[in-house]
Design a protein around this motif. Structure first.
Motif, short mmCIF file in Angstrom:
data_model
loop_
_atom_site.label_atom_id
_atom_site.label_comp_id
_atom_site.label_asym_id
_atom_site.label_seq_id
_atom_site.Cartn_x
_atom_site.Cartn_y
_atom_site.Cartn_z
N GLU A 73 0.80 -1.24 -0.05
CA GLU A 73 0.02 0.04 -0.06
C GLU A 73 0.78 1.09 0.08
N ARG A 74 1.84 1.36 0.65
CA ARG A 74 2.69 2.52 0.98
C ARG A 74 3.63 2.95 -0.39
N ARG A 75 3.96 1.46 -1.18
CA ARG A 75 4.40 1.92 -2.58
C ARG A 75 3.60 2.26 -3.55
N ALA A 76 2.30 1.55 -3.43
CA ALA A 76 1.34 1.90 -4.31
C ALA A 76 1.11 3.38 -4.59
N ALA A 77 1.14 4.18 -3.53
CA ALA A 77 1.07 5.61 -3.37
C ALA A 77 2.17 6.36 -4.09
N GLN A 78 3.25 5.65 -4.38
CA GLN A 78 4.27 6.20 -5.13
C GLN A 78 4.18 6.40 -6.39
N GLU A 79 4.84 7.42 -7.17
CA GLU A 79 5.10 7.58 -8.60
C GLU A 79 5.74 6.50 -9.17
N PRO A 80 5.22 5.68 -10.13
CA PRO A 80 6.06 4.59 -10.81
C PRO A 80 7.33 5.29 -11.43
N SER A 81 8.67 4.56 -11.09
CA SER A 81 9.68 5.16 -11.50
C SER A 81 10.86 3.91 -11.38
N ARG A 82 11.89 4.09 -12.05
CA ARG A 82 13.23 3.25 -11.63
C ARG A 82 13.51 3.25 -10.28
N GLU A 83 13.38 4.25 -9.56
CA GLU A 83 13.72 4.26 -8.04
C GLU A 83 12.79 3.62 -7.23
N LEU A 84 11.60 3.54 -7.55
CA LEU A 84 10.66 2.65 -7.02
C LEU A 84 10.84 1.27 -7.11
N PHE A 85 11.15 1.03 -8.80
CA PHE A 85 11.38 -0.54 -9.05
C PHE A 85 12.50 -0.97 -8.39
N ALA A 86 13.60 -0.19 -8.05
CA ALA A 86 14.73 -0.44 -7.12
C ALA A 86 14.23 -0.68 -5.81
N GLU A 87 13.39 0.19 -5.29
CA GLU A 87 12.98 -0.15 -3.78
C GLU A 87 12.18 -1.26 -3.98
N TYR A 88 11.42 -1.78 -4.65
CA TYR A 88 10.74 -3.06 -4.65
C TYR A 88 11.81 -4.24 -4.43
N LEU A 89 13.08 -4.16 -5.45
CA LEU A 89 13.65 -5.04 -5.53
C LEU A 89 14.73 -5.57 -4.23
N ARG A 90 14.84 -4.13 -3.73
CA ARG A 90 15.68 -4.08 -2.40
C ARG A 90 14.82 -4.79 -1.27
N ASP A 91 13.36 -4.51 -1.32
CA ASP A 91 12.58 -5.38 -0.32
C ASP A 91 12.43 -6.73 -0.73
N ILE A 92 12.31 -7.20 -1.92
CA ILE A 92 12.26 -8.56 -2.24
C ILE A 92 13.74 -9.06 -1.48
N VAL A 93 14.79 -8.78 -2.08
CA VAL A 93 16.08 -9.23 -1.51
C VAL A 93 16.24 -9.16 -0.20
#
Length: 191
Positions: A73-93
């Motif tokens: 939910e927190r990430r869904a409120a953010q603007e899609p970007s490379r930085e957000l993609f990287a944040e998702y990946l860091r969370d997965i790892v």
């Protein structure tokens, strides 16, 4: 069939622990019972066959590795970007690294599937479903990258985790810095 979901999860967690510490050859109903501290025969009441056990372990692995609804939910409120993609990946790892036992158990199942064709179908189905869900999520979230890029990140993250959970070739470089470098190298910039 036994219906106690709490006990079923505890048995699956014990199975994950056995896989992580003993490998797939050590994964037996008896070993799970012993690890869970329950009477012998309990695991076989919940998972009647090895195939049912493996399916139950995959289900539990997925549940334990899933992001929390609050994180999504927190990430869904953010603007899609490379930085957000990287944040998702860091969370997965981070989740895969924090849930070390789960990740080692998953690697054990994948390695065992190379030797057992009957298990290979189960593993392949689970991995492909997860990959398809990742691609669909990325698309629905409006994040950069398509199926090709998501596949490349799966390959890279699997290697990164194998490195971090075993003997690292570069333990001094932070995992987050490696993820950021992967995003920079694998996710094309569009004008």
């Amino acid at each position: 069939m036994a219906k106690n979901e709490t006990r079923r999860n505890a048995l699956a967690d014990a199975g994950i622990a056995v896989l992580a510490s003993e490998g797939s050859r050590g994964l037996t109903h008896r070993a799970i019972d012993e690890r869970a501290g329950v009477p012998i025969g309990t695991a076989s009441n919940y998972f009647r066959s090895r195939e049912a056990l493996i399916a139950g372990l995959f289900e539990r692995i997925g549940a334990r590795l899933a992001p929390t609804p609050e994180d999504l939910e927190r990430r869904a409120a953010q603007e899609p970007s490379r930085e957000l993609f990287a944040e998702y990946l860091r969370d997965i790892v981070r989740r895969l690294s924090t849930e070390r036992e789960v990740t080692l158990a998953l690697f054990e199942l994948r390695l065992e599937s190379a030797r057992r064709p009957d298990l290979a179908d189960t593993v392949s189905s689970w991995l492909r479903a997860g990959f398809a869900a990742d691609v669909a999520f990325n698309e629905a979230a409006g994040l950069p990258g398509g199926a090709r890029e998501i596949a490349l990140f799966h390959y890279a993250i699997d290697g990164l985790l194998l490195d971090r959970l075993t003997s690292s070739i570069d333990p001094e470089t932070s995992t987050d810095a490696i993820v950021d470098a992967l995003v920079e190298g694998l996710l094309p910039r569009h004008p």
